[in-house]
Design a protein around this motif. Structure first.
Motif, PDB file in Angstrom:
ATOM      1  N   LYS A  78       0.838  -1.204   0.000  1.00 54.76           N
ATOM      2  CA  LYS A  78       0.000   0.000   0.000  1.00 54.76           C
ATOM      3  C   LYS A  78       0.870   1.250   0.000  1.00 54.76           C
ATOM      4  N   ASP A  79       0.480   2.239  -0.809  1.00 57.81           N
ATOM      5  CA  ASP A  79       1.176   3.517  -0.747  1.00 57.81           C
ATOM      6  C   ASP A  79       0.471   4.437   0.254  1.00 57.81           C
ATOM      7  N   ILE A  80       0.997   5.628   0.397  1.00 60.10           N
ATOM      8  CA  ILE A  80       0.458   6.568   1.392  1.00 60.10           C
ATOM      9  C   ILE A  80      -1.029   6.842   1.167  1.00 60.10           C
ATOM     10  N   SER A  81      -1.441   6.979  -0.078  1.00 58.75           N
ATOM     11  CA  SER A  81      -2.841   7.316  -0.370  1.00 58.75           C
ATOM     12  C   SER A  81      -3.800   6.200   0.000  1.00 58.75           C
ATOM     13  N   GLU A  82      -3.298   4.977   0.105  1.00 59.24           N
ATOM     14  CA  GLU A  82      -4.151   3.820   0.369  1.00 59.24           C
ATOM     15  C   GLU A  82      -4.285   3.502   1.855  1.00 59.24           C
ATOM     16  N   ILE A  83      -3.628   4.283   2.696  1.00 56.70           N
ATOM     17  CA  ILE A  83      -3.731   4.063   4.137  1.00 56.70           C
ATOM     18  C   ILE A  83      -5.044   4.646   4.644  1.00 56.70           C
ATOM     19  N   LYS A 157      -0.916  -1.820  15.312  1.00 60.32           N
ATOM     20  CA  LYS A 157      -1.209  -1.198  14.016  1.00 60.32           C
ATOM     21  C   LYS A 157      -0.137  -0.225  13.564  1.00 60.32           C
ATOM     22  N   LEU A 158       0.603   0.351  14.519  1.00 58.30           N
ATOM     23  CA  LEU A 158       1.620   1.344  14.187  1.00 58.30           C
ATOM     24  C   LEU A 158       2.692   1.297  15.265  1.00 58.30           C
ATOM     25  N   VAL A 159       3.939   1.488  14.846  1.00 55.15           N
ATOM     26  CA  VAL A 159       5.048   1.575  15.791  1.00 55.15           C
ATOM     27  C   VAL A 159       5.780   2.889  15.539  1.00 55.15           C
ATOM     28  N   ASN A 183       3.409  -6.800   7.285  1.00 51.27           N
ATOM     29  CA  ASN A 183       2.152  -7.057   7.990  1.00 51.27           C
ATOM     30  C   ASN A 183       1.260  -5.814   8.057  1.00 51.27           C
ATOM     31  N   ASN A 184       1.540  -4.843   7.205  1.00 52.76           N
ATOM     32  CA  ASN A 184       0.754  -3.604   7.136  1.00 52.76           C
ATOM     33  C   ASN A 184       0.718  -2.857   8.460  1.00 52.76           C
ATOM     34  N   ILE A 185       1.807  -2.980   9.222  1.00 51.04           N
ATOM     35  CA  ILE A 185       1.980  -2.196  10.450  1.00 51.04           C
ATOM     36  C   ILE A 185       2.803  -0.964  10.080  1.00 51.04           C
ATOM     37  N   LEU A 186       2.224   0.204  10.242  1.00 51.35           N
ATOM     38  CA  LEU A 186       2.882   1.438   9.829  1.00 51.35           C
ATOM     39  C   LEU A 186       4.015   1.797  10.780  1.00 51.35           C
TER      40      LEU A 186
END
Length: 226
Positions: A78-83, A157-159, A183-186
Motif C-alpha cells: 500500500k502507498d500513502i494514499s491507500e492508508i 497497528k503502528l510503531v 504485515n501492514n503495520i505502519l
C-alpha cells in the motif's frame, strides 16, 4: 481535551538521513523551502490592493516526522494514499526506553505485560529528540528482532520512535521495516516530545497528505490526551 504536539518543525535545510554513496561521499536528505511568488511580486497583479505569497517546497518524503507505508519496503505494498484514516488515528501506548545507549538492541522485556497492544499505536520513547540536528542523533538504540516479532504477534497497528530509524542502520536486512510493513503495520519515525505523554491515556494521530505512489510522507503527529 489537551492536544500534545509530537512533530519536529518542517523547515528549510532541516536535518535528515545521510546516505553513503559508492565513492564514499554522502547525500544529505533535507528540505528546500522558498517563495515561488513573493508578496512584492504579486502585489502589482492586484493593483497593489493586496498581495499573496505562494511557497514552493522540495524534499525527500522520508524526512522530518514521517510515516512509512508498506510501499516503502515492498513494491506491491500500500502507498500513502491507500492508508485508511482508521490506521492513522489510534489508541496509543507509550514505552519508556530512555535509559538505553547508542547502538543498543532493545529486548522484549521492555514490552508491557497484561496490556492489550492489538490495534494500537505503540510509541517508544528513547528520549532522542533532544539530539535532533546533532551528530549524536545518528547513533541511536533500536528495536531487536525479538521485539519486532512480538509486536507483529500482538497485532499492533503502528510503531513509532523518536529516533532517525527504527532499524539498526548497520543491519542491511532492515528487519523492523521488513516485518512490520509486510504485515501492514505502519512506522512513524522522528517523533518528539513523547515525555509529555507519561501518565496519560491518549489517542495518537499521524496524518499525511493523500499522496499517490508515495512510499513515505511527513505528518503532523500529535496526541489527544484524555
Amino acid at each position: 481535551m489537551p492536544y500534545i504536539d509530537l512533530s519536529h518543525f518542517f523547515e528549510d535545510n532541516m536535518p535528515g538521513f545521510k546516505s553513503k554513496n559508492e565513492d564514499g561521499t554522502y547525500t544529505q536528505y533535507t528540505a528546500k523551502i522558498r517563495p515561488f511568488l513573493t508578496h512584492e511580486q504579486s502585489a502589482p497583479k492586484f493593483n497593489n490592493l493586496c498581495s499573496f505569497e505562494i511557497t514552493e517546497m522540495s524534499f525527500q518524503t522520508s524526512i522530518g516526522t514521517y510515516i512509512d507505508a508498506p510501499y516503502h519496503r515492498y513494491a506491491d505494498g500500500k502507498d500513502i494514499s491507500e492508508i485508511s484514516l482508521d490506521d492513522l488515528i489510534l489508541p496509543g501506548v507509550l514505552i519508556d526506553v530512555r535509559n538505553k545507549t547508542p547502538n543498543e538492541s532493545i529486548p522484549t522485556d521492555v514490552l508491557p505485560k497484561g496490556i492489550e497492544l492489538k490495534g494500537k499505536a505503540v510509541l517508544f520513547n528513547f528520549g532522542y529528540d533532544k539530539y535532533w540536528g546533532s551528530e549524536a542523533y545518528h547513533s541511536y538504540p533500536f528495536l531487536s528482532e525479538d521485539v519486532i516479532d512480538s509486536l507483529v504477534e500482538r497485532k499492533v497497528k503502528l510503531v513509532g520512535v523518536d529516533t532517525i530509524n527504527i532499524d539498526d542502520c548497520h543491519d542491511l536486512k532492515r528487519p523492523a521495516h521488513s516485518k512490520l510493513l509486510k504485515n501492514n503495520i505502519l512506522i512513524c519515525e522522528n517523533l518528539r516530545n513523547l515525555d509529555a505523554l507519561y501518565g496519560k491515556d491518549f489517542t495518537f494521530y499521524a496524518l499525511p497528505i493523500k499522496a499517490r505512489k508515495v512510499a513515505a510522507m511527513p505528518v503532523r503527529a500529535f496526541a489527544e490526551a484524555s
